[in-house]
Design an enzyme around this catalytic site. Structure first.
Site, short mmCIF file in Angstrom:
data_model
loop_
_atom_site.label_atom_id
_atom_site.label_comp_id
_atom_site.label_asym_id
_atom_site.label_seq_id
_atom_site.Cartn_x
_atom_site.Cartn_y
_atom_site.Cartn_z
N LEU A 36 65.37 95.33 71.01
CA LEU A 36 64.59 95.62 69.80
C LEU A 36 63.98 94.38 69.19
O LEU A 36 63.00 94.47 68.45
CB LEU A 36 65.48 96.32 68.77
CG LEU A 36 66.14 97.63 69.24
CD1 LEU A 36 67.10 98.15 68.16
CD2 LEU A 36 65.09 98.67 69.58
N GLY A 37 64.56 93.23 69.45
CA GLY A 37 64.06 91.98 68.88
C GLY A 37 64.94 90.83 69.31
O GLY A 37 66.05 91.02 69.81
N PHE A 41 69.10 83.27 67.12
CA PHE A 41 70.50 83.73 67.06
C PHE A 41 70.89 84.48 68.33
O PHE A 41 72.06 84.57 68.69
CB PHE A 41 70.70 84.67 65.87
CG PHE A 41 69.87 85.93 65.95
CD1 PHE A 41 70.36 87.04 66.60
CD2 PHE A 41 68.60 85.98 65.41
CE1 PHE A 41 69.59 88.20 66.69
CE2 PHE A 41 67.84 87.12 65.50
CZ PHE A 41 68.33 88.24 66.14
N GLY A 42 69.92 85.08 69.03
CA GLY A 42 70.22 85.92 70.17
C GLY A 42 69.28 87.11 70.23
O GLY A 42 68.09 86.98 69.95
N VAL A 44 68.79 91.65 69.64
CA VAL A 44 69.25 92.94 69.13
C VAL A 44 68.83 94.00 70.14
O VAL A 44 67.67 94.06 70.54
CB VAL A 44 68.66 93.26 67.75
CG1 VAL A 44 69.11 94.64 67.29
CG2 VAL A 44 69.06 92.21 66.73
N LYS A 59 73.84 93.68 67.88
CA LYS A 59 73.32 92.32 67.70
C LYS A 59 74.17 91.39 68.55
O LYS A 59 75.36 91.24 68.30
CB LYS A 59 73.38 91.94 66.21
CG LYS A 59 72.75 90.59 65.89
CD LYS A 59 72.77 90.36 64.37
CE LYS A 59 72.08 89.06 64.00
NZ LYS A 59 72.06 88.86 62.52
N ASP A 155 67.58 86.87 51.93
CA ASP A 155 66.53 86.91 52.95
C ASP A 155 65.83 88.28 52.98
O ASP A 155 65.68 88.89 54.04
CB ASP A 155 67.10 86.58 54.33
CG ASP A 155 66.02 86.20 55.34
OD1 ASP A 155 64.91 85.82 54.90
OD2 ASP A 155 66.27 86.29 56.56
#
Length: 540
Positions: A36-37, A41-42, A44, A59, A155
């Protein structure tokens, strides 16, 4: 903490995950369906939980020191959020954490799409006010509940607001990604919080900050939905300050005088015994271009920036009043001084959200009827949380000055347009002064040990939730017990035996049967009865 215990399990190319792979947790296996994205950070991924064939979002963070620190911080925040009902509080539902093949995996409920994806799919065509209203209401509701447990999201942006199911539940949203979130008591000066176009003046200047920074971000988000473009899309923090001042005027002197980073953007001038601040000239670096955003000389221009065309005068009048109330709400959200910024509870009570300013036109205006119709599914979620145990004064933020962070530099993401890269400098986590919770890796990297503090916290989730139970049973007082009048009379007569007779007899009368109440009046009113104001009887 967690990094030192798991540094030996860094991922290799053999550990990289691909579509069709299976992830394993102590409770289930997951089939990886799509990504998905992704960011620094890694990734999803959309996965199917095989034990019940439920689609979830996982995630996956790389098992390196930076990711471990961020994962541990996010998990500690999510544990705090366990006291809130995700559906009523409009925050994402978190299920569990596990480790597989060198990846720290957080399992969340699967949601539809982000506001950014939604706006991109419609080519960034601005939303109608009646569409913006439920989004703002739900996000204010989320911030209201976060405030009660002392959490700053830090955020809020298009990418971190998810539509739950746009087809079946239009404009129902939830707040996601608590990677930069922190407790109000742990907020650090000069911390890397908030994505730049949504960054508040106090954060840019290096001032102490509170949950008021989330309200600033929400104001920027709401205005951008109305404009179809980011309100303040500066190429750096200096440009952000310039754009904010061009629209909203000079920053308060007390903020400039105490900002740790004020000298980066302003030059102090002394004239006639007074001190003033002059914004330094913006220096454009090679490759940096002026970004195309709406040029507003005042937030009042929100009222006239979009034309109003209605054949029905009632619709025209209703929309005119509606956009005026919207602009009024935005100005309250974007107050330069955080002490003057409106709070989430005040947003929920604002006339733009309640529709009280145009309710009288409902019978004559199809616009008003449409506004009420789109808000109807979200009214039931507007339950106020209990007030916090300790009131927080925004005028005096609780920040530990002894833990001042180092001044940070921002870099250009190098990408044009509205989308923010997760690999931007704005992706650094907000630090906390509390020690990290320890998470250890077993030899197969699949689960957290039973002795892990996070594991024990997850297994002992509190059953008490601040948003779950709207009605709470309480113990009846003596006055509410059936037959209390007769019991008290018998007890009083028995206790009076052997005692000195009081000078004046005390009458205890049932308010359900005696609406008239006697009181002692001063001077010449001793014999007068006073009828109480009309109030509902305690007996219903």
């Amino acid at each position: 903490m967690m990094a030192s215990n798991m540094a030996s399990t860094q991922p290799t190319h053999a550990n990289e995950l691909a579509l069709g792979d299976e992830l394993s947790s102590p409770s289930s296996k997951y089939l990886l369906k799509s990504f998905l994205g992704q960011g620094s950070f890694g990734k999803v991924a959309r996965c199917v939980r095989l034990k019940d064939m439920t689609t979830v979002a996982v995630k996956m963070m790389k098992n390196i020191s930076k990711s471990l620190k961020g994962a541990n911080h996010e998990v500690s925040i999510m544990v705090n959020l366990k006291s809130l009902d995700p559906d009523r509080c409009n925050i994402v539902r978190w299920h569990e954490i596990f480790i597989d093949r060198g990846h720290i995996c957080l399992e969340f409920e699967h949601l539809d799409k982000s506001l950014y994806d939604f706006m991109r799919d419609r080519h960034f065509r601005p939303l109608l006010l009646m569409e913006i209203r439920p989004v703002v209401q739900q996000l204010a509701n989320a911030l209201n509940h976060l405030k009660t447990i002392g959490i700053i999201h830090a955020d809020i942006k298009w990418e971190n607001v998810m539509l739950v199911d746009q087809e079946r539940k239009p404009y129902t949203v939830k707040l996601i990604d608590f990677g930069l979130a922190c407790k109000v008591s742990d907020a650090k000066l000069c911390a890397h919080v908030q994505t730049r176009p949504y960054r508040s003046p106090e954060v840019i200047l290096g001032l102490p900050f509170t949950e008021a920074i989330d309200m600033w971000s929400l104001g920027c988000l709401a205005a951008s939905l109305y404009l179809g473009a980011l309100l303040y899309q500066g190429i750096n923090e200096h440009d952000m300050i310039r754009r904010i001042m061009a629209t909203q005027g000079p920053l308060p002197n007390n903020m400039l005088s105490h900002g740790r980073k004020t000298a980066c953007f302003f030059q102090r001038e002394h004239k006639s015994g007074t001190t003033s601040w002059k914004l330094k000239e913006l220096q454009h670096k090679d490759g940096q271009r002026e970004r195309r955003t709406p040029n507003l000389s005042s937030l009042d221009e929100l009222v006239t920036i979009r034309g109003i065309k209605y054949d029905n005068y009632a619709d025209y009048s209703a929309h005119s009043h509606d956009v005026a109330m919207f602009a009024d709400m935005i100005k309250g959200m974007l107050q330069l001084d955080p002490a003057k910024r409106i709070t989430p509870s005040q947003v929920l009570e604002h006339r733009f959200i309640s529709l009280s300013h145009i309710a009288h036109l409902e019978s004559m205006s199809s616009y008003v009827r449409s506004c009420f119709k789109i808000m109807a599914p979200h009214r039931i979620q507007q339950n106020r949380p209990p007030p916090p145990a300790e009131s927080s004064d925004l005028r005096q933020p609780k920040c530990n000055i002894s833990h001042l962070g180092a001044s940070s530099q921002t870099t250009n993401s190098g990408k044009s347009g509205i989308k923010r890269s997760l690999e931007d400098e704005d992706g650094k986590a907000c630090g906390t002064s509390q020690p990290s919770k320890r998470v250890k890796s077993t030899h197969d990297d699949r689960t957290l040990p039973k002795s892990c503090a996070l594991q024990s916290a997850l297994s002992s989730n509190s059953q008490t939730q601040s948003c779950i139970s709207p009605s709470v049973k309480r113990k009846r007082t003596n006055e509410e017990e059936p037959g209390h009048k007769e019991k008290r009379s018998r007890n009083t007569s028995s206790e009076q035996r052997g005692r000195v007779k009081p000078t004046k007899k005390i009458h205890i009368e049932d308010p359900c049967t005696q609406p008239r109440v006697k009181r002692k009046a001063p001077d010449d009113d001793d014999d007068k009865d006073v009828r109480p104001a009309k109030m509902p009887s305690p007996c219903g």
